[in-house]
Design a protein around this motif. Structure first.
Motif, mmCIF file in Angstrom:
data_model
loop_
_atom_site.group_PDB
_atom_site.id
_atom_site.type_symbol
_atom_site.label_atom_id
_atom_site.label_comp_id
_atom_site.label_asym_id
_atom_site.label_seq_id
_atom_site.Cartn_x
_atom_site.Cartn_y
_atom_site.Cartn_z
ATOM 1 N N CYS A 154 2.992 6.172 6.299
ATOM 2 C CA CYS A 154 2.802 6.574 4.898
ATOM 3 C C CYS A 154 4.107 6.627 4.119
ATOM 4 C CB CYS A 154 2.130 7.939 4.838
ATOM 5 S SG CYS A 154 0.478 7.926 5.551
ATOM 6 N N VAL A 155 5.214 6.397 4.782
ATOM 7 C CA VAL A 155 6.524 6.471 4.117
ATOM 8 C C VAL A 155 6.637 5.405 3.029
ATOM 9 C CG1 VAL A 155 9.019 6.254 4.425
ATOM 10 C CG2 VAL A 155 7.662 7.557 6.067
ATOM 11 N N GLN A 156 6.189 4.189 3.317
ATOM 12 C CA GLN A 156 6.296 3.119 2.334
ATOM 13 C C GLN A 156 5.559 3.487 1.048
ATOM 14 O OE1 GLN A 156 4.630 -0.693 3.411
ATOM 15 N NE2 GLN A 156 5.707 -1.731 1.764
ATOM 16 N N GLY A 157 4.363 4.040 1.158
ATOM 17 C CA GLY A 157 3.604 4.433 -0.028
ATOM 18 C C GLY A 157 4.314 5.515 -0.827
ATOM 19 N N MET A 158 4.879 6.491 -0.126
ATOM 20 C CA MET A 158 5.595 7.578 -0.795
ATOM 21 C C MET A 158 6.844 7.051 -1.496
ATOM 22 S SD MET A 158 8.469 9.865 -0.167
ATOM 23 C CE MET A 158 8.761 9.380 1.492
ATOM 24 N N LEU A 159 7.597 6.185 -0.808
ATOM 25 C CA LEU A 159 8.789 5.611 -1.423
ATOM 26 C C LEU A 159 8.421 4.683 -2.584
ATOM 27 C CD1 LEU A 159 11.009 4.841 1.698
ATOM 28 C CD2 LEU A 159 11.248 6.723 0.063
ATOM 29 N N GLY A 160 7.317 3.965 -2.457
ATOM 30 C CA GLY A 160 6.840 3.116 -3.549
ATOM 31 C C GLY A 160 6.521 3.929 -4.789
ATOM 32 N N GLN A 161 5.934 5.115 -4.590
ATOM 33 C CA GLN A 161 5.653 5.996 -5.720
ATOM 34 C C GLN A 161 6.945 6.494 -6.358
ATOM 35 O OE1 GLN A 161 3.092 9.065 -4.202
ATOM 36 N NE2 GLN A 161 1.311 7.731 -4.120
ATOM 37 N N ALA A 162 7.941 6.751 -5.526
ATOM 38 C CA ALA A 162 9.237 7.195 -6.054
ATOM 39 C C ALA A 162 9.885 6.101 -6.898
ATOM 40 C CB ALA A 162 10.162 7.607 -4.908
ATOM 41 N N VAL A 163 9.825 4.862 -6.428
ATOM 42 C CA VAL A 163 10.379 3.740 -7.189
ATOM 43 C C VAL A 163 9.634 3.591 -8.507
ATOM 44 C CG1 VAL A 163 10.657 1.217 -7.240
ATOM 45 C CG2 VAL A 163 11.257 2.491 -5.184
ATOM 46 N N LEU A 164 8.327 3.698 -8.479
ATOM 47 C CA LEU A 164 7.527 3.598 -9.703
ATOM 48 C C LEU A 164 7.900 4.700 -10.692
ATOM 49 C CD1 LEU A 164 5.281 2.209 -11.287
ATOM 50 C CD2 LEU A 164 3.644 3.657 -10.081
ATOM 51 N N ALA A 165 8.083 5.924 -10.208
ATOM 52 C CA ALA A 165 8.478 7.036 -11.086
ATOM 53 C C ALA A 165 9.862 6.784 -11.686
ATOM 54 C CB ALA A 165 8.467 8.347 -10.306
ATOM 55 N N TYR A 166 10.765 6.255 -10.881
ATOM 56 C CA TYR A 166 12.115 5.927 -11.327
ATOM 57 C C TYR A 166 12.077 4.891 -12.456
ATOM 58 C CZ TYR A 166 16.783 3.738 -10.786
ATOM 59 O OH TYR A 166 18.026 3.207 -10.994
ATOM 60 N N LEU A 167 11.332 3.812 -12.240
ATOM 61 C CA LEU A 167 11.239 2.757 -13.253
ATOM 62 C C LEU A 167 10.500 3.237 -14.491
ATOM 63 C CD1 LEU A 167 10.616 -0.279 -10.902
ATOM 64 C CD2 LEU A 167 12.701 0.251 -12.184
ATOM 65 N N THR A 168 9.499 4.080 -14.319
ATOM 66 C CA THR A 168 8.775 4.645 -15.454
ATOM 67 C C THR A 168 9.705 5.498 -16.310
ATOM 68 O OG1 THR A 168 6.685 4.603 -14.241
ATOM 69 C CG2 THR A 168 6.808 6.099 -16.127
ATOM 70 N N ALA A 169 10.571 6.261 -15.653
ATOM 71 C CA ALA A 169 11.544 7.076 -16.394
ATOM 72 C C ALA A 169 12.505 6.177 -17.175
ATOM 73 C CB ALA A 169 12.318 7.978 -15.435
ATOM 74 N N LEU A 170 12.947 5.076 -16.556
ATOM 75 C CA LEU A 170 13.849 4.156 -17.251
ATOM 76 C C LEU A 170 13.142 3.438 -18.403
ATOM 77 C CD1 LEU A 170 15.860 2.566 -14.304
ATOM 78 C CD2 LEU A 170 16.563 4.404 -15.851
ATOM 79 N N ASP A 171 11.843 3.201 -18.275
ATOM 80 C CA ASP A 171 11.077 2.562 -19.348
ATOM 81 C C ASP A 171 11.020 3.435 -20.598
ATOM 82 O OD1 ASP A 171 10.491 0.229 -17.952
ATOM 83 O OD2 ASP A 171 8.594 1.008 -17.164
ATOM 84 N N ALA A 172 11.188 4.735 -20.427
ATOM 85 C CA ALA A 172 11.117 5.661 -21.558
ATOM 86 C C ALA A 172 12.437 5.743 -22.325
ATOM 87 C CB ALA A 172 10.725 7.055 -21.062
ATOM 88 N N VAL A 173 13.471 5.068 -21.814
ATOM 89 C CA VAL A 173 14.805 5.130 -22.415
ATOM 90 C C VAL A 173 15.148 3.783 -23.030
ATOM 91 C CG1 VAL A 173 17.255 5.558 -21.943
ATOM 92 C CG2 VAL A 173 15.500 6.810 -20.669
#
Length: 139
Positions: A106-125
């Motif tokens: 399940c690590v890949q899924g959790m890390l994938g969510q972290a990457v998505l959150a990171y990119l989503t935060a950058l999309d807001a800037v």
């Protein structure tokens, strides 16, 4: 997450150009201002030109400038275009994965969510949000 030097140069170049909107800037002046390699910066500028974030003007009085307003340039878009991948672990690249837990972890899924959150935060800037006040040009 750690950005590559290429992305760091990309962001610094865009920040510089955001402060020089009334004129064309040159690779030489940006490299000097930031202590960057002109060779690497040339590659960055080429990629930015391909993605349409900057415009380039050839010739004796040529240079580079933003192709869009800083408020129209999303940092997430820039980072996605300049980073080679967002593989946080070996298992993100199925062609090269050597993990014995691949497909059962399940690590890949959790890390994938972290990457998505990171990119989503950058999309807001936008570039306008991170651009520093204009620094004097080095001409």
């Amino acid at each position: 997450m750690r950005l590559t030097a290429f992305t760091d140069y990309t962001l610094r170049t865009l920040i510089y150009l955001a402060g020089q909107q009334d004129r064309l800037a040159t690779i030489a002046e940006i490299a000097e201002r930031h202590g960057m390699s002109r060779h690497h910066l040339t590659k960055v500028v080429y990629q930015l030109g391909l993605t349409g974030v900057i415009r380039t003007v050839r010739g004796r009085h040529g240079g580079i400038a933003l192709a869009r307003a800083p408020s129209a340039i999303r940092i997430g878009e820039v980072v996605r275009a300049s980073e080679p991948d967002f593989h946080m672990a070996d298992c993100f690249d199925a062609r090269q994965s050597t993990c014995v837990h691949a497909g059962r972890c399940c690590v890949q899924g959790m890390l994938g969510q972290a990457v998505l959150a990171y990119l989503t935060a950058l999309d807001a800037v936008t570039l306008a949000d991170i651009a520093c006040p204009a620094a004097p040009a080095l001409i």
